[in-house]
Design a protein around this motif. Structure first.
Motif, PDB file in Angstrom:
ATOM      1  N   ILE A  46       3.380  -4.968   2.493  1.00  0.00           N
ATOM      2  CA  ILE A  46       2.635  -5.609   3.591  1.00  0.00           C
ATOM      3  C   ILE A  46       2.831  -7.126   3.529  1.00  0.00           C
ATOM      4  N   GLU A  69     -12.012 -11.025  13.137  1.00  0.00           N
ATOM      5  CA  GLU A  69     -12.247 -10.642  14.528  1.00  0.00           C
ATOM      6  C   GLU A  69     -13.746 -10.486  14.809  1.00  0.00           C
ATOM      7  N   HIS A  97      -6.360 -11.508  17.333  1.00  0.00           N
ATOM      8  CA  HIS A  97      -5.047 -11.297  17.940  1.00  0.00           C
ATOM      9  C   HIS A  97      -5.052 -11.824  19.367  1.00  0.00           C
ATOM     10  N   PRO A 119      -0.004  -9.833  16.024  1.00  0.00           N
ATOM     11  CA  PRO A 119      -0.262  -8.508  16.584  1.00  0.00           C
ATOM     12  C   PRO A 119      -0.877  -7.564  15.549  1.00  0.00           C
ATOM     13  N   SER A 120      -1.400  -6.466  16.032  1.00  0.00           N
ATOM     14  CA  SER A 120      -2.046  -5.485  15.175  1.00  0.00           C
ATOM     15  C   SER A 120      -1.090  -5.026  14.074  1.00  0.00           C
ATOM     16  N   GLY A 121      -1.599  -4.974  12.854  1.00  0.00           N
ATOM     17  CA  GLY A 121      -0.808  -4.467  11.734  1.00  0.00           C
ATOM     18  C   GLY A 121       0.069  -5.504  11.052  1.00  0.00           C
ATOM     19  N   CYS A 122      -0.024  -6.776  11.455  1.00  0.00           N
ATOM     20  CA  CYS A 122       0.873  -7.784  10.881  1.00  0.00           C
ATOM     21  C   CYS A 122       0.397  -8.298   9.525  1.00  0.00           C
ATOM     22  N   GLY A 123      -0.809  -7.916   9.115  1.00  0.00           N
ATOM     23  CA  GLY A 123      -1.266  -8.299   7.776  1.00  0.00           C
ATOM     24  C   GLY A 123      -2.367  -9.356   7.748  1.00  0.00           C
ATOM     25  N   LYS A 124      -3.033  -9.588   8.875  1.00  0.00           N
ATOM     26  CA  LYS A 124      -4.086 -10.609   8.933  1.00  0.00           C
ATOM     27  C   LYS A 124      -5.260 -10.232   8.030  1.00  0.00           C
ATOM     28  N   THR A 125      -5.756  -9.007   8.218  1.00  0.00           N
ATOM     29  CA  THR A 125      -6.909  -8.566   7.421  1.00  0.00           C
ATOM     30  C   THR A 125      -6.534  -8.501   5.940  1.00  0.00           C
ATOM     31  N   THR A 126      -5.328  -8.036   5.659  1.00  0.00           N
ATOM     32  CA  THR A 126      -4.864  -7.953   4.267  1.00  0.00           C
ATOM     33  C   THR A 126      -4.893  -9.336   3.621  1.00  0.00           C
ATOM     34  N   GLU A 140       4.428   0.835   0.713  1.00  0.00           N
ATOM     35  CA  GLU A 140       4.797   0.053   1.901  1.00  0.00           C
ATOM     36  C   GLU A 140       4.436  -1.423   1.669  1.00  0.00           C
ATOM     37  N   PHE A 151       0.858  -1.187   0.000  1.00  0.00           N
ATOM     38  CA  PHE A 151       0.000   0.000   0.000  1.00  0.00           C
ATOM     39  C   PHE A 151       0.888   1.227   0.000  1.00  0.00           C
ATOM     40  N   GLU A 152       0.680   2.091  -0.949  1.00  0.00           N
ATOM     41  CA  GLU A 152       1.448   3.340  -1.037  1.00  0.00           C
ATOM     42  C   GLU A 152       2.948   3.086  -0.832  1.00  0.00           C
TER      43      GLU A 152
END
Ligand SMILES: Nc1ncnc2c1ncn2[C@@H]1O[C@H](COP(=O)(O)OP(=O)(O)OP(=O)(O)O)[C@@H](O)[C@H]1O
Ligand SMILES: [Mg+2]
Length: 345
Positions: free
Chosen positions: A19, A160, A193, A38-45, A17, A14-15
């Protein structure tokens, strides 16, 4: 068991960065798989890539062996349940659940039968006419699950889904979800998480960090044989201490030699040693044992949590015996409870 989903060398940024990079994962049919990290590790992606909401700039998504990378979300045999249930507030329970079938122009008689089956599945019989805004969080989540399952997807993605519920309700819904998955006989890919949630519900846990898979395994594997300090620390509480593998089956830490069950590290090799708080037994100090002084004691209901300081390490210990602050104690650890990990380079 066949793979239902395969992610092959996926790249998502993304932009500018990155992921996910060279991300590979196989998911078996009818499994309950959990992405944990943890938050931001790419699960949702990762989940959105499977659903088709994200187009990877490189790599392939396969469904039952067929390339579906270019297929739009509504053409995939995959549905998603989000944390915010996104129910239609102006529709009642029946119309919310019927939505997917109405879009596909199914006849009303069949819709009525399917909705009734779904209501039974999620234990909401009799709620047909209720406005969804009048339901509790847990009931709304059941409606969201019924709505996502009515089209008979082969894979259900859950991001989640219990995040907004209080602890007691979460526990109840965890059991419910597991039952629904078994009853439907389909694949669930679940994102959380919360390590306890992942361990209780899953057949397979995928532990992620910074877009990289750290370990894949059964809950027992992940808990008992963490592959690196990150996994050990993330999955439950751990003592992680530097040690020296003297030779096969013998490790030394805090100046004390401990027989262990690991081998193949070589001789005099620096390692990380992991010991769970519940695997340390407090005994009377004797010469040659690992000893320390109790620094704090907290009553936790089923056990006391004690912090015990040895020469270079503060140990967390769960014990049913109470020792006062300042007491000198020995810590005994049987070989099976000592987990050795190679140092990360
Ligand atoms: N649409 C987007 N545009 C820009 N950056 C994004 C976008 N979606 C996700 N990201 C970034 O990608 C990274 C991974 O996000 P992702 O949502 O996959 O994490 P997550 O593991 O689901 O975290 P959480 O547990 O907080 O939900 C984060 O750094 C996030 O900020
Ligand atoms: Mg997320």
């Amino acid at each position: 068991m066949e793979n239902i989903i395969e992610l092959k060398d996926i790249h998502v940024s993304f932009e500018g960065e990155v992921i996910l990079d060279h991300f590979n994962l196989n998911i078996k049919d009818k499994e309950f798989v959990t992405f944990l990290g943890p938050s931001g590790c790419g699960k949702t992606t990762t989940l959105r890539t499977i659903a088709g909401f994200i187009q990877p700039s490189q790599g392939k998504v396969l469904f039952e062996g067929k390339d579906i990378t270019a297929l739009p979300p509504h053409k995939r045999q995959v549905n998603t349940v989000f944390q915010r249930y996104a129910l239609f507030p102006h529709y009642n329970v029946y119309d919310n659940i019927a939505f997917g079938l109405r879009i596909s122009k199914t006849d009303e008689k069949e819709i009525a039968e399917r909705v009734s089956e779904m209501l039974k599945l999620v234990n909401l019989k009799g709620f047909e006419k209720r406005n969804v805004t009048s339901l509790s969080g847990g009931q709304q989540q059941r409606v969201a699950i019924a709505r996502a399952l009515i089209n008979n997807p082969k894979v259900l993605l859950l991001d989640e889904p219990l995040g907004a519920l209080d602890l007691k309700l979460r526990k109840g819904m965890q059991t419910e979800l597991k039952r629904i998955q078994r009853q439907m006989g389909i694949t669930f890919i679940y994102v959380t998480h919360d390590q306890e949630e992942a361990l209780t519900m899953s057949d397979t846990v995928v532990v992620m960090k910074d877009g990289l898979i750290q370990q894949i395994g059964t809950p027992e594997d992940i808990y008992n044989e963490p592959r690196n300090p990150f996994v050990a620390d993330f999955i439950g509480e751990s003592n992680i201490i530097e040690g020296l593998m003297l030779r096969d089956l013998l490790v030394k830490f805090e100046g004390v030699e401990f027989p262990c069950v690991d081998k193949g590290f070589g001789e005099n090799k620096p390692v990380d040693v992991v010991v769970r708080p519940e695997d340390i037994e407090i005994t009377e100090p004797k010469e040659g044992m690992l000893c320390g002084t109790v620094e704090s004691v907290t009553f936790k209901g089923v056990h006391y949590e004690m912090m015990v300081r040895s020469e270079n390490y503060l140990w967390k210990i769960h014990s049913i015996t109470y020792k006062e602050i300042g007491t000198r104690v020995a810590m005994e650890i049987i070989p099976e409870y000592i987990h050795i990990m190679a140092k990360e380079v």
